[in-house]
Design a protein around this motif. Structure first.
Motif, PDB file in Angstrom:
ATOM      1  N   PRO A   1       6.991  -3.108  -0.361  1.00  0.00           N
ATOM      2  CA  PRO A   1       6.841  -2.185   0.759  1.00  0.00           C
ATOM      3  C   PRO A   1       6.917  -0.734   0.292  1.00  0.00           C
ATOM      4  O   PRO A   1       7.648  -0.395  -0.618  1.00  0.00           O
ATOM      5  N   GLU A   2       6.126   0.121   0.947  1.00  0.00           N
ATOM      6  CA  GLU A   2       6.121   1.538   0.596  1.00  0.00           C
ATOM      7  C   GLU A   2       7.199   2.257   1.391  1.00  0.00           C
ATOM      8  O   GLU A   2       7.460   1.940   2.544  1.00  0.00           O
ATOM      9  N   SER A   3       7.813   3.240   0.727  1.00  0.00           N
ATOM     10  CA  SER A   3       8.834   4.008   1.430  1.00  0.00           C
ATOM     11  C   SER A   3       8.155   4.999   2.367  1.00  0.00           C
ATOM     12  O   SER A   3       7.035   5.442   2.142  1.00  0.00           O
ATOM     13  N   LYS A   4       8.868   5.350   3.409  1.00  0.00           N
ATOM     14  CA  LYS A   4       8.323   6.275   4.390  1.00  0.00           C
ATOM     15  C   LYS A   4       8.471   7.708   3.868  1.00  0.00           C
ATOM     16  O   LYS A   4       9.480   8.072   3.290  1.00  0.00           O
ATOM     17  N   VAL A   5       7.447   8.495   4.085  1.00  0.00           N
ATOM     18  CA  VAL A   5       7.483   9.896   3.679  1.00  0.00           C
ATOM     19  C   VAL A   5       7.954  10.706   4.872  1.00  0.00           C
ATOM     20  O   VAL A   5       7.437  10.565   5.978  1.00  0.00           O
ATOM     21  N   ARG A   6       8.937  11.530   4.601  1.00  0.00           N
ATOM     22  CA  ARG A   6       9.445  12.361   5.681  1.00  0.00           C
ATOM     23  C   ARG A   6       8.422  13.420   6.031  1.00  0.00           C
ATOM     24  O   ARG A   6       7.755  13.979   5.155  1.00  0.00           O
TER      25      ARG A   6
ATOM     26  N   LYS B   1       6.231  16.079   3.474  1.00  0.00           N
ATOM     27  CA  LYS B   1       4.775  16.003   3.431  1.00  0.00           C
ATOM     28  C   LYS B   1       4.169  17.372   3.717  1.00  0.00           C
ATOM     29  O   LYS B   1       3.223  17.807   3.049  1.00  0.00           O
TER      30      LYS B   1
END
Length: 93
Positions: A2-7, A11
């Protein structure tokens, strides 16, 4: 994986940084090419003058009043002329 979420803030900062870099690249001006066509016109005569000076000194140095007075300094003069030619030749591209 799973990919981590970008804040969202991170961004936005990254995008702003990329925009600044792109603007810097656009505003950079390339230096105008330097015209060095004079270099071979200078270093070839310097080399030849140095060689000619040494040849004349060794063949007829005792008969020429100015060269006779300089004595062994004539060798240094000839070598310096050739070294100056080499120094100018390094500027040629």
């Amino acid at each position: 994986m799973p990919e981590s979420k970008v804040r969202p803030q991170a961004k936005k900062k990254a995008q702003a940084k990329n925009r600044v870099k792109a603007e810097e690249r656009r505003t950079e001006k390339k230096a105008a090419p330097v015209d060095r066509s004079w270099v071979p016109k200078v270093f070839v005569p310097l080399f030849l003058l140095g060689v000619l000076w040494l040849i004349v000194y060794y063949i007829a140095g005792n008969q020429i009043p100015g060269m006779k007075d300089l004595g062994d300094w004539n060798v240094l003069i000839g070598m310096c002329l050739m070294a100056a030619g080499f120094g100018v030749a390094t500027l040629w591209k």
